[in-house]
Design an enzyme around this catalytic site. Structure first.
Site: not given
Ligand code: BG6
Length: 510
Positions: A362, A206, A240, A202, A66, A264, A172
């Site tokens: 987190k 990896k 994390e 993703h 946009r 994941h 997602k």
């Molecule tokens: C994402 C989540 O799919 O993966 C995030 O939505 C998360 O909340 C992230 O921080 C972590 O990815 P990676 O590759 O840093 O482990």
């Protein structure tokens, strides 16, 4: 463009299967190109692919959004994303070449912007030799999927002419439960056949996650022990250290289980628990994952086998960080969990009776993702007088990140004149074993989508099955009060430790 096959690099030996394949003529449109994901991951990954010589010469990247931008503005933005986030060093020649194929088309997700986009893609096909092959990357919240699908269909961008292709790449969350995922899949599949849909998880891009398959199926030493006879339990951890600063809009109402376990962690479980596929072709691999997911269920009662929490202020290393309730944009009354743990079982001959513990959170002690297969004790211990008291359980630990590698943990004699056995680690680390750097997950996945290589993309069936595993747990949580507090920098709420103790286990401290 004069070369009739500009994507063929003559210096490559086509027969050498170790070299990554180069994508054929193609372009990509990114919807939501001004968002965080595009800036941090997608645009740098595209540059990295270009710098590795894996994109076709006429590759064209169209940003659609946009913002009142023209192509020059978008180019500047793209370049700053590359400078901030690319893995490979900035190279002026690569950039010059890539930037010739960068375009910005302005429009919203429900207007005549799509007519302009469609007309522009047709022009680009002629000018850049993209051959009518377009991948549409939706880096937008799922509430826009439906509009975008309808618009693409309306202007004829969903269908390709004979000999060319259109692909639909989505991020997602794929819904928030099984029912909404099914609805979303119906919307998408009404416009794009499942074979043209690439759902990004993703984690599957990896290197270490793909190594699960190499470890299991290229070797003889692991597989004979990879079952309920030898394995006591499995722990899959994605911890994390970051908080939710800036992501409240996305995360509030979603929470850790939906954000990470549904995708994941269940994908990791599927790769660890599946049978050997007949090949790594998409159908074969996905069929094995589907079988495992179909056989996976929560262990009941959920009051004893799950835990969830919300971080409060605390010390994260040397920094004192805010609690979730103080984060900008978060409703202080929100019951969204930032820590989730659950116990699952896989009803199969291989895994009967083996608990799979999954946890994510987190603001935990440190950033680490690992899969630990923890072994049963040896049936007999011919040691006396506490000689083996310091011996823990043997384990194979696949470290997904950081410090990617595999560790085997087993007992060894302590040097000296007495017999004393203690745990030691035998380590493989990618950094020491290989000189090659691992590509970023998004590089691999974007290239695979351009190559029509769908093995690393979950299907609609996998997504729906994953929700069916998680739905009862999330339902239970919603009916049973608020998450428990845990202090930032710790390893989660006390109930997570209790959940393990009740089942006779304890979490590894990674
Ligand atoms: C994402 C989540 O799919 O993966 C995030 O939505 C998360 O909340 C992230 O921080 C972590 O990815 P990676 O590759 O840093 O482990």
């Amino acid at each position: 463009m004069t070369d009739s096959a500009p994507w063929v690099n003559p210096l490559r030996n086509a027969a050498d299967k170790r070299l990554p394949r180069i994508a054929g003529p193609a372009g990509m449109v990114i919807f939501g190109v001004t968002g965080d994901l595009a800036f941090k991951k997608l645009l740098p990954a595209i540059y990295d692919l270009a710098s590795r010589g894996l994109l076709p010469a006429g590759f064209t990247l169209v940003g659609y959004g946009r913002r009142d931008w023209d192509t020059a503005d978008f180019c500047d933005y793209f370049r700053s994303a590359v400078e901030a986030g690319a893995r490979t060093r900035f190279n002026h020649d690569v950039w010059e070449h890539l930037s010739q194929g960068i375009e910005f088309v302005q429009g919203s997700f429900d207007d005549e912007g799509f007519d302009r986009l469609s007309a522009r893609l047709a022009e680009l096909d002629k000018a850049r030799g993209t051959g009518g092959n377009w991948a549409y990357y939706l880096s937008v919240p799922p509430e826009f999927f439906s509009n975008i699908c309808h618009q693409l269909e309306r202007v004829g961008m969903a269908n390709s002419a004979e000999g060319s292709w259109r692909r639909f790449i989505i991020e997602k969350p794929f819904g928030h439960d099984q029912e909404s995922a099914r609805e979303l899949n119906e919307i998408v599949n009404a416009v794009f056949p499942e074979s043209a849909v690439f759902r990004i998880d993703h984690y599957l891009g990896k290197e270490t996650v793909q190594n699960i398959m190499a470890l299991r199926f290229a070797n003889q030493i692991f597989e004979p022990m990879w079952n309920a006879h030898y394995i006591d339990h499995v722990q899959i951890t994605m911890a994390e250290d970051i908080g939710l600063g800036g992501r409240a809009g996305y995360y509030d109402g979603i929470g850790a289980a939906r954000d990470v376990i549904q995708n994941h962690l269940l994908q990791l479980l599927a790769l660890v628990a599946m049978e050997e596929p007949s090949s790594f072709a998409p159908e074969a691999l996905r069929a094995e994952k589907v079988k495992v997911l179909r056989a996976t269920q929560p262990v009941y009662p959920l009051s004893k086998t799950t835990a969830r929490g919300q971080y409060t202020a605390g010390w994260q290393g040397s920094e004192y960080v805010k609690g979730l309730r103080e984060e900008d944009g978060f409703d202080p009354a929100s019951t969204t969990e930032t820590y989730a743990a659950c116990t699952l079982k896989v009803n199969s001959r291989r895994w009967g009776g083996v608990p799979f513990y999954l946890r994510t959170g987190k603001r935990l002690g440190r950033r680490v993702t690992e899969i630990a297969l923890v072994f049963k004790a040896a049936p007999n211990q011919p040691f006396v007088d506490g000689e083996a008291d310091a011996l823990g359980q043997n384990a194979v630990v696949i470290r997904v990140q950081p410090d990617e590698g595999v560790t085997m943990r087993f007992g060894s004699k302590v040097p000296g004149s007495t017999m004393e056995v203690r745990d030691v680690n035998m380590d493989f680390t990618y950094a020491e074993a290989f000189t090659e750097e691992s590509p970023e997950a998004y590089e691999r996945l974007i290239l695979d989508a351009l190559l029509d290589e769908s093995s690393l993309f979950p299907t609609n069936e996998e997504v729906e099955l994953s929700w069916s595993i998680l739905d009862p747990i999330i339902d239970y949580w919603h009916k049973n009060g608020a998450p428990e507090d845990y202090q930032a920098g710790t390893w989660g709420p006390p109930s997570a430790d209790k959940m393990m103790r009740r089942q006779g286990h304890s979490w590894r401290r990674p």
